[in-house]
Design a protein around this motif. Structure first.
Motif, PDB file in Angstrom:
ATOM      1  N   ARG A   1      22.771  44.910  41.565  1.00 22.41           N
ATOM      2  CA  ARG A   1      22.211  45.451  42.809  1.00 22.41           C
ATOM      3  C   ARG A   1      23.059  46.631  43.297  1.00 22.41           C
ATOM      4  N   PRO A   2      22.411  47.657  43.841  1.00 20.36           N
ATOM      5  CA  PRO A   2      23.150  48.861  44.242  1.00 20.36           C
ATOM      6  C   PRO A   2      24.158  48.632  45.366  1.00 20.36           C
ATOM      7  N   ASN A   3      23.949  47.598  46.181  1.00 15.80           N
ATOM      8  CA  ASN A   3      24.874  47.356  47.291  1.00 15.80           C
ATOM      9  C   ASN A   3      25.974  46.350  46.948  1.00 15.80           C
ATOM     10  N   VAL A   4      25.995  45.880  45.702  1.00 11.56           N
ATOM     11  CA  VAL A   4      26.994  44.887  45.289  1.00 11.56           C
ATOM     12  C   VAL A   4      27.938  45.494  44.250  1.00 11.56           C
ATOM     13  N   ARG A   5      29.211  45.439  44.533  1.00 12.16           N
ATOM     14  CA  ARG A   5      30.231  45.863  43.576  1.00 12.16           C
ATOM     15  C   ARG A   5      31.069  44.630  43.247  1.00 12.16           C
ATOM     16  N   LEU A   6      30.884  44.080  42.064  1.00 10.47           N
ATOM     17  CA  LEU A   6      31.552  42.846  41.677  1.00 10.47           C
ATOM     18  C   LEU A   6      32.570  43.138  40.574  1.00 10.47           C
ATOM     19  N   GLN A   7      33.804  42.715  40.799  1.00  7.45           N
ATOM     20  CA  GLN A   7      34.855  42.872  39.803  1.00  7.45           C
ATOM     21  C   GLN A   7      35.533  41.527  39.556  1.00  7.45           C
ATOM     22  N   VAL A   8      36.057  41.374  38.365  1.00  7.98           N
ATOM     23  CA  VAL A   8      36.759  40.147  37.991  1.00  7.98           C
ATOM     24  C   VAL A   8      38.224  40.481  37.727  1.00  7.98           C
ATOM     25  N   MET A   9      39.122  39.773  38.393  1.00  7.20           N
ATOM     26  CA  MET A   9      40.552  39.913  38.129  1.00  7.20           C
ATOM     27  C   MET A   9      40.925  38.931  37.022  1.00  7.20           C
ATOM     28  N   PRO A  10      41.169  39.415  35.801  1.00  9.26           N
ATOM     29  CA  PRO A  10      41.404  38.506  34.669  1.00  9.26           C
ATOM     30  C   PRO A  10      42.800  37.902  34.664  1.00  9.26           C
ATOM     31  N   PHE A  11      42.912  36.740  34.034  1.00  7.17           N
ATOM     32  CA  PHE A  11      44.217  36.094  33.875  1.00  7.17           C
ATOM     33  C   PHE A  11      45.194  37.031  33.178  1.00  7.17           C
ATOM     34  N   SER A  12      44.689  37.824  32.259  1.00  8.03           N
ATOM     35  CA  SER A  12      45.553  38.653  31.421  1.00  8.03           C
ATOM     36  C   SER A  12      46.334  39.688  32.214  1.00  8.03           C
ATOM     37  N   PHE A  13      45.895  39.990  33.434  1.00  9.25           N
ATOM     38  CA  PHE A  13      46.604  41.003  34.214  1.00  9.25           C
ATOM     39  C   PHE A  13      47.940  40.474  34.736  1.00  9.25           C
ATOM     40  N   GLY A  14      48.032  39.168  34.952  1.00  8.16           N
ATOM     41  CA  GLY A  14      49.267  38.603  35.495  1.00  8.16           C
ATOM     42  C   GLY A  14      49.266  38.637  37.007  1.00  8.16           C
ATOM     43  N   GLY A  15      50.456  38.798  37.603  1.00 13.54           N
ATOM     44  CA  GLY A  15      50.569  38.813  39.065  1.00 13.54           C
ATOM     45  C   GLY A  15      49.871  40.022  39.669  1.00 13.54           C
ATOM     46  N   HIS A  16      49.345  39.859  40.885  1.00 16.62           N
ATOM     47  CA  HIS A  16      48.613  40.963  41.521  1.00 16.62           C
ATOM     48  C   HIS A  16      48.723  40.856  43.042  1.00 16.62           C
ATOM     49  N   SER A  17      48.071  41.761  43.758  1.00 17.09           N
ATOM     50  CA  SER A  17      48.244  41.870  45.212  1.00 17.09           C
ATOM     51  C   SER A  17      47.500  40.799  46.000  1.00 17.09           C
ATOM     52  N   GLY A  18      46.735  39.928  45.316  1.00 17.55           N
ATOM     53  CA  GLY A  18      46.030  38.854  46.017  1.00 17.55           C
ATOM     54  C   GLY A  18      46.852  37.596  46.122  1.00 17.55           C
ATOM     55  N   GLU A  19      48.169  37.751  46.177  1.00 15.96           N
ATOM     56  CA  GLU A  19      49.080  36.594  46.129  1.00 15.96           C
ATOM     57  C   GLU A  19      48.966  35.698  47.362  1.00 15.96           C
ATOM     58  N   SER A  20      48.429  36.235  48.486  1.00 17.20           N
ATOM     59  CA  SER A  20      48.326  35.418  49.695  1.00 17.20           C
ATOM     60  C   SER A  20      47.109  34.508  49.677  1.00 17.20           C
ATOM     61  N   GLY A  21      46.220  34.671  48.684  1.00 17.02           N
ATOM     62  CA  GLY A  21      45.022  33.842  48.606  1.00 17.02           C
ATOM     63  C   GLY A  21      43.773  34.585  49.049  1.00 17.02           C
ATOM     64  N   SER A  22      42.691  33.873  49.159  1.00 16.36           N
ATOM     65  CA  SER A  22      41.401  34.473  49.470  1.00 16.36           C
ATOM     66  C   SER A  22      41.386  35.086  50.871  1.00 16.36           C
ATOM     67  N   PHE A  23      40.655  36.190  51.016  1.00 15.19           N
ATOM     68  CA  PHE A  23      40.468  36.818  52.320  1.00 15.19           C
ATOM     69  C   PHE A  23      39.228  37.702  52.285  1.00 15.19           C
ATOM     70  N   THR A  24      38.705  37.993  53.470  1.00 20.84           N
ATOM     71  CA  THR A  24      37.534  38.854  53.607  1.00 20.84           C
ATOM     72  C   THR A  24      37.800  39.868  54.710  1.00 20.84           C
ATOM     73  N   ILE A  25      37.415  41.122  54.469  1.00 21.58           N
ATOM     74  CA  ILE A  25      37.522  42.179  55.478  1.00 21.58           C
ATOM     75  C   ILE A  25      36.102  42.581  55.872  1.00 21.58           C
ATOM     76  N   LEU A  26      35.814  42.505  57.167  1.00 20.56           N
ATOM     77  CA  LEU A  26      34.494  42.853  57.684  1.00 20.56           C
ATOM     78  C   LEU A  26      34.589  44.160  58.459  1.00 20.56           C
ATOM     79  N   SER A  27      33.708  45.111  58.131  1.00 18.66           N
ATOM     80  CA  SER A  27      33.684  46.405  58.820  1.00 18.66           C
ATOM     81  C   SER A  27      32.307  46.614  59.436  1.00 18.66           C
ATOM     82  N   PHE A  28      32.282  47.293  60.591  1.00 22.36           N
ATOM     83  CA  PHE A  28      31.052  47.425  61.359  1.00 22.36           C
ATOM     84  C   PHE A  28      30.722  48.888  61.621  1.00 22.36           C
ATOM     85  N   SER A  29      29.431  49.172  61.762  1.00 22.75           N
ATOM     86  CA  SER A  29      29.006  50.547  62.004  1.00 22.75           C
ATOM     87  C   SER A  29      29.302  50.971  63.438  1.00 22.75           C
ATOM     88  N   GLU A  30      29.380  49.999  64.373  1.00 20.16           N
ATOM     89  CA  GLU A  30      29.686  50.318  65.764  1.00 20.16           C
ATOM     90  C   GLU A  30      31.137  50.781  65.889  1.00 20.16           C
TER      91      GLU A  30
END
Length: 278
Positions: A194-223
């Motif tokens: 879908r044009p509005n969905v950008r899905l990426q997979v962080m593979p095990f092979s990459f090792g440590g990464h910046s998501g070390e704090s766990g899951s999170f979501t950032i919400l942005s608004f047009s207002e």
């Protein structure tokens, strides 16, 4: 929810422009300073009389402006569609559903399971059943129904941009049987087109990464009045962060996750590989 935040933000600016303290504002509507604070943060409903009195205190006499803000107050008090599911929702989650439904950009990192907006009904049922041990079949079905209702926003006419990074762990951790997981993987492949969905997979092979704090979501608004909000769910509560310095750190982490993960096309290939192995 968003209308409450908009109105509260507007009232705060009017109060500050007149040099009036929260304590003074509270006195004018027979309320405490803390109630004014909650009103300005959009965390409580608005009584028409209170808004009228505050507008008078703040020197707003123009009838057009008063009518506009009073109409916003009435709209802000209308319960969202998710209100009917409140009996099966933790008390912090309706706020998130309201914000999610108003966002024009949703950026998310998930490590435990597939993001709720991308779950199939069978996978969602397996996740909810695991998380609501001892709940009745009816309550589980209602929670799943809410999740499916949320997903309609993703494919609606005013759908938000949804950028998600799924840790490979979320894709390899089985919820439900083999058929459920195969169906979930195929759904991810399909919806990632879908044009509005950008899905990426962080593979095990990459090792440590910046998501070390766990899951999170950032919400942005047009207002322009609404700042970005970072949402993090915990076992018995949730955090909503909107201070600029906090949001900036999570935006940097998300940017790194996107840069370090394979792009959407390569990530689809990873999903196809996992589907063949399942």
């Amino acid at each position: 929810m968003v209308r409450r935040i908009l109105l509260g933000s507007h009232l705060r600016r009017l109060r500050e422009a007149r040099g009036i303290t929260r304590e003074q504002a509270g006195y004018s509507i027979r309320a405490s300073e803390s109630k004014i604070s909650r009103m300005e943060l959009g965390r409580v409903s608005f009584k028409t009389r209170d808004v009228e009195d505050l507008l008078t205190l703040y020197g707003i006499t123009d009838e057009v402006e008063r009518t506009s803000l009073l109409s916003l107050a009435k709209e802000a008090n209308v319960a969202g569609w998710w209100h009917s599911y409140s009996d099966v929702l933790p008390n912090w989650f309706p706020t998130y559903v309201g914000l999610e439904g108003a966002a024009h950009l949703i950026r998310s990192y998930e490590v435990q399971f597939v993001h709720g907006l991308l779950q199939t009904e069978a996978y969602a049922h397996a996740v909810v059943s695991r998380g609501m041990k001892g709940a009745s079949t009816e309550d589980i079905d209602r929670r799943v129904a809410l999740r499916l209702e949320r997903q309609k926003y993703l494919v609606s006419e005013n759908a938000p941009q949804f950028h998600v990074v799924l840790d490979e762990a979320a894709l390899r951790r089985p919820y439900g049987d083999r058929q459920v997981m195969r169906g979930q993987l195929q759904h991810l492949i399909d919806i990632s087109e879908r044009p509005n969905v950008r899905l990426q997979v962080m593979p095990f092979s990459f090792g440590g990464h910046s998501g070390e704090s766990g899951s999170f979501t950032i919400l942005s608004f047009s207002e322009s009045d609404l700042s970005d909000v970072v949402y993090m769910e915990q076992l018995t509560s949730a955090l909503y962060l909107d201070k600029r310095e906090d949001v900036t750190q999570y935006e940097a982490a998300m940017k790194e996750l996107q840069q370090d993960s394979p792009g959407p096309d390569e990530s689809r290939d990873l999903l196809r590989g996992l589907l063949q192995l399942s």
